[in-house]
Design a protein around this motif. Structure first.
Motif, PDB file in Angstrom:
ATOM      1  N   PRO A   7       0.821  -1.216   0.000  1.00 28.71           N
ATOM      2  CA  PRO A   7       0.000   0.000   0.000  1.00 28.71           C
ATOM      3  C   PRO A   7       0.850   1.258   0.000  1.00 28.71           C
ATOM      4  O   PRO A   7       1.932   1.312   0.601  1.00 28.71           O
ATOM      5  CB  PRO A   7      -0.796  -0.120   1.310  1.00 28.71           C
ATOM      6  N   ASN A   8       0.336   2.272  -0.682  1.00 29.67           N
ATOM      7  CA  ASN A   8       0.934   3.604  -0.604  1.00 29.67           C
ATOM      8  C   ASN A   8       0.242   4.385   0.512  1.00 29.67           C
ATOM      9  O   ASN A   8      -0.590   3.831   1.244  1.00 29.67           O
ATOM     10  CB  ASN A   8       0.820   4.316  -1.962  1.00 29.67           C
ATOM     11  N   ALA A   9       0.595   5.658   0.651  1.00 34.54           N
ATOM     12  CA  ALA A   9       0.033   6.453   1.751  1.00 34.54           C
ATOM     13  C   ALA A   9      -1.485   6.572   1.630  1.00 34.54           C
ATOM     14  O   ALA A   9      -2.204   6.528   2.639  1.00 34.54           O
ATOM     15  CB  ALA A   9       0.682   7.833   1.789  1.00 34.54           C
ATOM     16  N   LEU A  10      -1.999   6.700   0.394  1.00 37.35           N
ATOM     17  CA  LEU A  10      -3.449   6.755   0.197  1.00 37.35           C
ATOM     18  C   LEU A  10      -4.080   5.446   0.645  1.00 37.35           C
ATOM     19  O   LEU A  10      -5.120   5.444   1.321  1.00 37.35           O
ATOM     20  CB  LEU A  10      -3.764   7.019  -1.272  1.00 37.35           C
ATOM     21  N   GLY A  11      -3.474   4.335   0.285  1.00 37.67           N
ATOM     22  CA  GLY A  11      -4.009   3.035   0.690  1.00 37.67           C
ATOM     23  C   GLY A  11      -4.046   2.872   2.194  1.00 37.67           C
ATOM     24  O   GLY A  11      -5.031   2.353   2.751  1.00 37.67           O
ATOM     25  N   GLU A  12      -2.996   3.308   2.873  1.00 38.09           N
ATOM     26  CA  GLU A  12      -2.971   3.204   4.335  1.00 38.09           C
ATOM     27  C   GLU A  12      -4.072   4.062   4.968  1.00 38.09           C
ATOM     28  O   GLU A  12      -4.710   3.654   5.939  1.00 38.09           O
ATOM     29  CB  GLU A  12      -1.598   3.608   4.868  1.00 38.09           C
ATOM     30  N   ARG A  13      -4.300   5.254   4.403  1.00 38.91           N
ATOM     31  CA  ARG A  13      -5.387   6.096   4.934  1.00 38.91           C
ATOM     32  C   ARG A  13      -6.738   5.428   4.749  1.00 38.91           C
ATOM     33  O   ARG A  13      -7.578   5.449   5.649  1.00 38.91           O
ATOM     34  CB  ARG A  13      -5.381   7.468   4.249  1.00 38.91           C
ATOM     35  N   ARG A  14      -6.949   4.854   3.573  1.00 36.11           N
ATOM     36  CA  ARG A  14      -8.240   4.190   3.321  1.00 36.11           C
ATOM     37  C   ARG A  14      -8.404   2.954   4.198  1.00 36.11           C
ATOM     38  O   ARG A  14      -9.506   2.654   4.666  1.00 36.11           O
ATOM     39  CB  ARG A  14      -8.348   3.810   1.839  1.00 36.11           C
ATOM     40  N   MET A  15      -7.328   2.230   4.455  1.00 33.12           N
ATOM     41  CA  MET A  15      -7.400   1.082   5.361  1.00 33.12           C
ATOM     42  C   MET A  15      -7.772   1.543   6.768  1.00 33.12           C
ATOM     43  O   MET A  15      -8.574   0.907   7.455  1.00 33.12           O
ATOM     44  CB  MET A  15      -6.060   0.344   5.369  1.00 33.12           C
ATOM     45  N   ALA A  16      -7.202   2.668   7.189  1.00 33.83           N
ATOM     46  CA  ALA A  16      -7.534   3.214   8.512  1.00 33.83           C
ATOM     47  C   ALA A  16      -9.002   3.605   8.579  1.00 33.83           C
ATOM     48  O   ALA A  16      -9.705   3.296   9.559  1.00 33.83           O
ATOM     49  CB  ALA A  16      -6.644   4.425   8.809  1.00 33.83           C
ATOM     50  N   GLU A  17      -9.490   4.279   7.540  1.00 33.27           N
ATOM     51  CA  GLU A  17     -10.876   4.743   7.550  1.00 33.27           C
ATOM     52  C   GLU A  17     -11.863   3.580   7.582  1.00 33.27           C
ATOM     53  O   GLU A  17     -12.859   3.627   8.314  1.00 33.27           O
ATOM     54  CB  GLU A  17     -11.112   5.631   6.319  1.00 33.27           C
ATOM     55  N   GLN A  18     -11.583   2.538   6.811  1.00 21.91           N
ATOM     56  CA  GLN A  18     -12.464   1.380   6.805  1.00 21.91           C
ATOM     57  C   GLN A  18     -12.453   0.684   8.166  1.00 21.91           C
ATOM     58  O   GLN A  18     -13.485   0.185   8.632  1.00 21.91           O
ATOM     59  CB  GLN A  18     -12.024   0.408   5.707  1.00 21.91           C
ATOM     60  N   THR A  19     -11.298   0.662   8.808  1.00 21.62           N
ATOM     61  CA  THR A  19     -11.184   0.037  10.128  1.00 21.62           C
ATOM     62  C   THR A  19     -11.958   0.834  11.172  1.00 21.62           C
ATOM     63  O   THR A  19     -12.672   0.259  12.002  1.00 21.62           O
ATOM     64  CB  THR A  19      -9.711  -0.081  10.536  1.00 21.62           C
ATOM     65  N   LEU A  20     -11.833   2.135  11.130  1.00 19.17           N
ATOM     66  CA  LEU A  20     -12.577   2.993  12.060  1.00 19.17           C
ATOM     67  C   LEU A  20     -14.080   2.774  11.899  1.00 19.17           C
ATOM     68  O   LEU A  20     -14.827   2.699  12.881  1.00 19.17           O
ATOM     69  CB  LEU A  20     -12.216   4.460  11.835  1.00 19.17           C
TER      70      LEU A  20
END
Length: 291
Positions: A272-285
């Motif tokens: 994952p790139n930085a965008l992917g990590e942000r989206r993974m965080a948002e889905q987890t939240l």
């Protein structure tokens, strides 16, 4: 002093004394303590390859300061202990992955209230094994046919079912035993490849056209056993099968969540790139009802 003035003065004194007494009796308000959060897992948790690196992390772990645990902690104000490490397998939860890098589960305790992890992709060398095998086969055939599936058949999926599934389930059971009061979320892996071959992607991901659905099927099986292990241990599974569709490594920069094998922007490819990590965080939240 006139009686009327005396009565007013006595009344004012009584009011003041009453206010002081109420103030002394009232409990002192305390700010809510931050959520105690431990992040476990492999390079998809660590954000390996995304700059800047976390200066507190062991160098071999290639942990990023922009990984999804840091995004979650920033959004929730949680007190984060991040022990994620690139290359981690389930065995590294209970044993040192590298000299000087303690077992990841050492960070989890009875006071932990939130645990997140991505794990399983390195067990049996699933990701690197499949990508190297299928990439090599794809180059040998110039991107034609399904040489990797012909060579390996169900080998990768058999190992996932026979080895990765019980290992992930056991890891989740150990986490829950150490932190019985914690919310625990295990994340699936965002899509690396699209459902069918994209001819324009071969230069970046040299997988033969017929092997693109084959490799994607291997990843789908991995995510399926992680989801099953989560259900069986009372763990929240964070599913990316829909949200990461259309954001695979074949997409353009700014759209893709995962970088390709060649001509990507990350130091570590197919991550994952930085965008992917942000989206993974948002889905987890969202899955945990936080943030």
């Amino acid at each position: 002093m006139p009686r009327r003035a005396l009565r007013r003065a006595l009344a004012a004194m009584a009011t003041a004394v009453s206010a002081v007494a109420v103030g002394l009796a009232a409990p002192t308000a305390h700010a809510a303590e931050p959520l105690t959060y431990v992040a476990l897992g492999d390079s998809y948790s660590a954000g390996s390859g995304i700059l800047p690196t976390d200066p507190r992390a062991p160098l071999l772990c290639l942990r990023s300061a922009l990984n999804y645990p840091n995004v979650i902690a920033g959004r929730t104000g949680a007190a984060l202990t991040d022990v994620t490490c690139g290359g981690a397998q389930t065995k590294d939860f209970s044993a040192a992955q590298y000299p000087g890098v303690p077992p990841q589960l050492d960070a989890v305790g009875s006071g932990t209230r939130l645990v997140t992890l991505t794990i399983g992709g390195n067990d049996n060398n699933t990701f690197i094994g499949a990508l190297l095998a299928c990439g090599t086969a794809g180059i040998a055939t110039g991107g034609q046919g399904s040489p990797c599936e012909t060579l390996y058949g169900s080998t990768f999926e058999d190992r996932i079912e026979g080895n990765t599934y019980p290992a992930v389930k056991a890891a989740l059971q150990r986490i829950r035993a150490k932190a019985p009061a914690a919310q625990v979320a295990v994340l699936g892996y965002p899509w690396i490849l699209p459902p069918t071959a994209d001819p324009s992607c071969y230069a970046k991901m040299p997988i033969a056209s017929g092997d693109v659905p084959y490799v994607r099927g291997i990843q789908a099986r991995l995510n399926a056993v992680i989801a099953r292990a989560a259900r069986e241990t009372g763990t929240t599974y964070v599913d990316f099968s829909r949200t990461s569709e259309g954001h695979d490594a074949c997409r353009a920069a700014g759209t893709r969540w995962v970088e390709p094998l060649l001509f990507g922007t990350n130091v570590v490819p197919v991550h994952p790139n930085a965008l992917g990590e942000r989206r993974m965080a948002e889905q987890t939240l969202t899955a945990l009802g936080l943030g």
